[in-house]
Design a protein around this motif. Structure first.
Motif, short mmCIF file in Angstrom:
data_model
loop_
_atom_site.label_atom_id
_atom_site.label_comp_id
_atom_site.label_asym_id
_atom_site.label_seq_id
_atom_site.Cartn_x
_atom_site.Cartn_y
_atom_site.Cartn_z
N ARG A 295 0.82 -1.22 0.00
CA ARG A 295 0.00 0.00 0.00
C ARG A 295 0.85 1.27 0.00
NH1 ARG A 295 -2.92 -3.24 3.79
NH2 ARG A 295 -1.94 -2.13 5.54
N LEU A 296 2.14 1.13 0.17
CA LEU A 296 3.03 2.29 0.20
C LEU A 296 3.43 2.72 -1.20
CD1 LEU A 296 5.53 1.21 3.04
CD2 LEU A 296 3.54 2.74 3.26
N GLY A 297 3.66 4.01 -1.36
CA GLY A 297 4.26 4.51 -2.58
C GLY A 297 5.76 4.59 -2.41
N PRO A 298 6.54 4.58 -3.50
CA PRO A 298 8.00 4.62 -3.39
C PRO A 298 8.53 5.78 -2.55
CG PRO A 298 7.36 4.11 -5.63
CD PRO A 298 6.10 4.47 -4.91
N ASP A 299 7.83 6.90 -2.59
CA ASP A 299 8.30 8.06 -1.82
C ASP A 299 8.00 7.94 -0.34
OD1 ASP A 299 9.32 9.23 -4.11
OD2 ASP A 299 7.49 10.35 -4.54
N ASP A 300 7.31 6.87 0.05
CA ASP A 300 7.07 6.60 1.47
C ASP A 300 8.14 5.70 2.07
OD1 ASP A 300 4.58 8.00 1.53
OD2 ASP A 300 3.60 6.26 0.61
N TYR A 301 9.02 5.15 1.24
CA TYR A 301 10.06 4.26 1.75
C TYR A 301 11.07 5.07 2.58
CZ TYR A 301 8.49 0.98 -1.92
OH TYR A 301 7.75 0.15 -2.72
N PRO A 302 11.53 4.55 3.70
CA PRO A 302 12.49 5.31 4.53
C PRO A 302 13.81 5.54 3.80
CG PRO A 302 12.28 3.05 5.32
CD PRO A 302 11.22 3.24 4.29
N GLN A 303 14.10 6.81 3.53
CA GLN A 303 15.33 7.18 2.84
C GLN A 303 15.49 6.43 1.51
OE1 GLN A 303 17.42 9.76 4.21
NE2 GLN A 303 15.53 9.90 5.39
N ASN A 304 14.37 6.23 0.81
CA ASN A 304 14.34 5.55 -0.50
C ASN A 304 14.57 4.05 -0.44
OD1 ASN A 304 16.10 8.16 -2.45
ND2 ASN A 304 14.23 8.27 -1.26
N SER A 305 14.73 3.48 0.76
CA SER A 305 15.13 2.07 0.85
C SER A 305 13.95 1.17 1.18
CB SER A 305 16.24 1.89 1.90
OG SER A 305 15.85 2.45 3.14
N ALA A 306 13.63 0.27 0.24
CA ALA A 306 12.61 -0.74 0.50
C ALA A 306 13.18 -1.80 1.44
CB ALA A 306 12.15 -1.37 -0.81
N HIS A 307 14.37 -2.30 1.08
CA HIS A 307 15.07 -3.27 1.91
C HIS A 307 16.43 -2.70 2.29
CE1 HIS A 307 12.74 -7.17 0.65
NE2 HIS A 307 11.94 -6.20 1.09
N HIS A 308 16.83 -2.90 3.55
CA HIS A 308 18.07 -2.29 4.03
C HIS A 308 18.72 -3.21 5.06
CE1 HIS A 308 20.83 0.71 5.72
NE2 HIS A 308 20.60 1.44 4.64
N GLY A 309 19.62 -4.06 4.60
CA GLY A 309 20.35 -4.95 5.50
C GLY A 309 20.64 -6.28 4.82
N MET A 310 21.92 -6.60 4.64
CA MET A 310 22.33 -7.87 4.03
C MET A 310 23.52 -8.44 4.78
SD MET A 310 21.97 -7.66 -0.09
CE MET A 310 21.76 -9.43 -0.17
N ALA A 311 23.52 -9.76 4.97
CA ALA A 311 24.65 -10.45 5.58
C ALA A 311 24.81 -11.81 4.92
CB ALA A 311 24.44 -10.59 7.09
N LEU A 312 26.01 -12.37 5.03
CA LEU A 312 26.33 -13.66 4.44
C LEU A 312 26.74 -14.61 5.56
CD1 LEU A 312 26.65 -15.03 1.62
CD2 LEU A 312 29.02 -14.21 1.62
N ARG A 318 24.26 -18.99 2.64
CA ARG A 318 22.97 -18.31 2.81
C ARG A 318 23.15 -16.80 2.99
NH1 ARG A 318 22.31 -23.31 5.46
NH2 ARG A 318 20.44 -24.46 4.78
N LEU A 319 22.16 -16.08 2.52
CA LEU A 319 22.07 -14.64 2.71
C LEU A 319 20.97 -14.34 3.70
CD1 LEU A 319 22.22 -13.65 -1.05
CD2 LEU A 319 23.92 -12.93 0.64
N CYS A 320 21.20 -13.32 4.51
CA CYS A 320 20.19 -12.81 5.45
C CYS A 320 19.79 -11.42 4.94
CB CYS A 320 20.79 -12.73 6.85
SG CYS A 320 19.68 -12.07 8.11
N VAL A 321 18.51 -11.26 4.61
CA VAL A 321 18.04 -10.06 3.93
C VAL A 321 16.96 -9.38 4.77
CG1 VAL A 321 17.05 -9.14 1.81
CG2 VAL A 321 18.52 -11.18 1.71
N ALA A 322 17.19 -8.15 5.16
CA ALA A 322 16.21 -7.39 5.94
C ALA A 322 15.20 -6.74 5.01
CB ALA A 322 16.90 -6.34 6.80
N GLY A 323 13.94 -7.14 5.14
CA GLY A 323 12.86 -6.53 4.36
C GLY A 323 12.26 -5.37 5.14
N THR A 324 12.85 -4.21 4.99
CA THR A 324 12.55 -3.06 5.86
C THR A 324 11.08 -2.66 5.83
OG1 THR A 324 14.82 -2.29 5.52
CG2 THR A 324 13.24 -0.71 6.40
N ILE A 325 10.55 -2.41 4.65
CA ILE A 325 9.16 -1.97 4.58
C ILE A 325 8.18 -3.12 4.76
CG2 ILE A 325 9.71 0.02 3.13
CD1 ILE A 325 8.54 -1.55 0.75
#
Length: 414
Positions: A295-312, A318-325
């Protein structure tokens, strides 16, 4: 009609850029390091694995047991906050207020690192536009360096602990500081709004990622400036290669052979696999939107970031991926890039950063709006613990701490 949040951010960022252009960018306010004596080398067996968590709004650093998933205490990273704000001239104070308003909150701690001696803490302090070093046992500020421009961003400690690299957001450069004195050694040019600094696994290359002017709406992507990954020699800081992108480059991880980068990009609900030798995206992984995120628009994403956080993971499988929104963490198997499972959080938990534990088996996820760290097991893709922190945890870094430094921490969570 009231201005939209995006328009208000655009206006604020425009004012900030005007201030940046008007202010001198060559003068650096450095506080020389006081005499702290020679640090005695500590036997490796005396050092304890910890996870450092930078509490952005709280201005503290939490120290988490690297294996037991408990909060060991915290350290105040802004004991001089009132003094620093009082010392600002009119231009600096205006920039300080604009940065805070544009971001939506005051980020006092942006990035952190613990020196190899296990007692020296390095902190990039976003809103205060500086980098500082503390001796933890004595709570002494060893040095302070004011970065060029009006915001200090992500930082990285060199593998040998002698250099602290900090992104100077509005100056489009990364500054390299001598960790012994805090004085600048050199600087190198980056894209617009430099963000992350990442050393390659073998320590030979330093990658700086830029995100462009985040205050502008997605419709003005073309006006945000160069969004790129700048690769420099990790010893000489001479440029090696520049990788350009259509969108800002968010958290990224690099494989041990230094041939593949997995990166999150602004507005992408997922991540890309990138061939560093060929200089191209080889695969794009789209992850599902949650009902809220859809339901969010792209301009509602925090600091333009939909997802913010990756680790190996430690075994690189395996990758660990933070789905921020989306309020979830995804565990993704490689090389197939298939999803093993999701850990779903409460609405608006804001997963905002990830880091792999010292043993490589678990992923720590910052839940910024919950003031907690979620511990996710790589093998089962399940949450196995929650750890309380200070206000608005985000950046996390591994370290090893001495008993004397550990004993000097505040008993508070942060």
């Amino acid at each position: 009609m009231p201005a939209s949040p995006a328009r208000r951010r655009s206006a604020l960022l425009g004012a900030l850029l005007a201030l940046a252009l008007a202010a001198p960018t060559t003068a650096l306010a450095d506080t020389p390091a006081p005499s702290a004596g020679t640090l005695t080398a500590t036997a490796a067996t005396d050092l304890r694995d910890v996870l450092l968590v930078g509490n952005g709004q709280g201005g503290t650093v939490s120290f988490i047991d690297g294996h037991g998933f408990t909060n060991l205490g915290s350290f105040d990273a802004v004991p001089d906050l009132e003094q620093r704000v009082a010392e600002m001239n009119l231009v600096e104070r205006a920039a300080y207020e604009i940065v805070n308003a544009a971001q939506g909150y005051r980020k006092l701690v942006d990035d952190i690192a613990l020196g190899p001696d296990g007692r020296t803490l390095y902190v990039s302090r976003g809103a205060l536009s500086d980098a500082v070093a503390f001796d933890i046992p004595t709570r002494t500020m060893l040095w302070r360096h004011r970065v060029v421009g009006f915001k200090a961003d992500h930082a990285a400690l060199s593998p040998d602990g002698t250099r602290f690299v900090v992104s100077a957001t509005t100056a489009a450069k990364a500054e390299v500081l001598d960790t012994a004195t805090g004085r600048p050694v050199t600087a190198f040019a980056t894209g617009t709004y430099p963000h992350a600094n990442d050393y390659s696994p073998d320590g030979t290359v330093l990658y700086n990622s830029s995100i462009g002017v985040t205050g502008l709406p997605k419709a003005l992507e073309w006006a945000k400036g160069p969004r790129q990954v700048t690769a420099v020699d990790a010893t000489t800081y001479r440029p090696l290669r520049t990788y350009t992108f259509d969108h800002g480059v968010r958290p990224a991880v690099f494989t041990p052979d230094n041939r593949t980068m997995y990166a999150q990009l602004s507005y992408l609900n997922g991540f890309v696999e990138y061939d560093l030798a060929a200089g191209r995206i080889t695969r794009t992984v789209q992850l599902p939107f949650s009902d809220k995120a859809a339901r969010l628009g792209p301009d509602d994403y925090p600091q333009n970031s939909a997802h913010h956080g990756m680790a190996l993971s430690g075994d690189q499988t395996r990758l660990c991926v933070a789905g921020t929104i989306d309020d979830y963490t995804a565990v993704v198997s490689r090389p197939g890039l298939t999803v093993d499972g999701y850990v779903h959080y409460e609405p608006d938990a804001l997963p905002y950063w990830t880091a792999t534990s010292a043993d490589g088996r678990t992923c720590f996820v910052s839940l910024a709006n919950r003031d907690q760290i979620s511990v996710v097991d790589y093998a089962t893709a399940t949450e196995i613990a929650r750890i309380p922190t200070g206000r608005f945890p985000q950046r996390q870094r591994l370290g090893r701490i001495t008993p004397t430094a550990l004993a000097a921490l505040s008993p508070r969570n942060g």
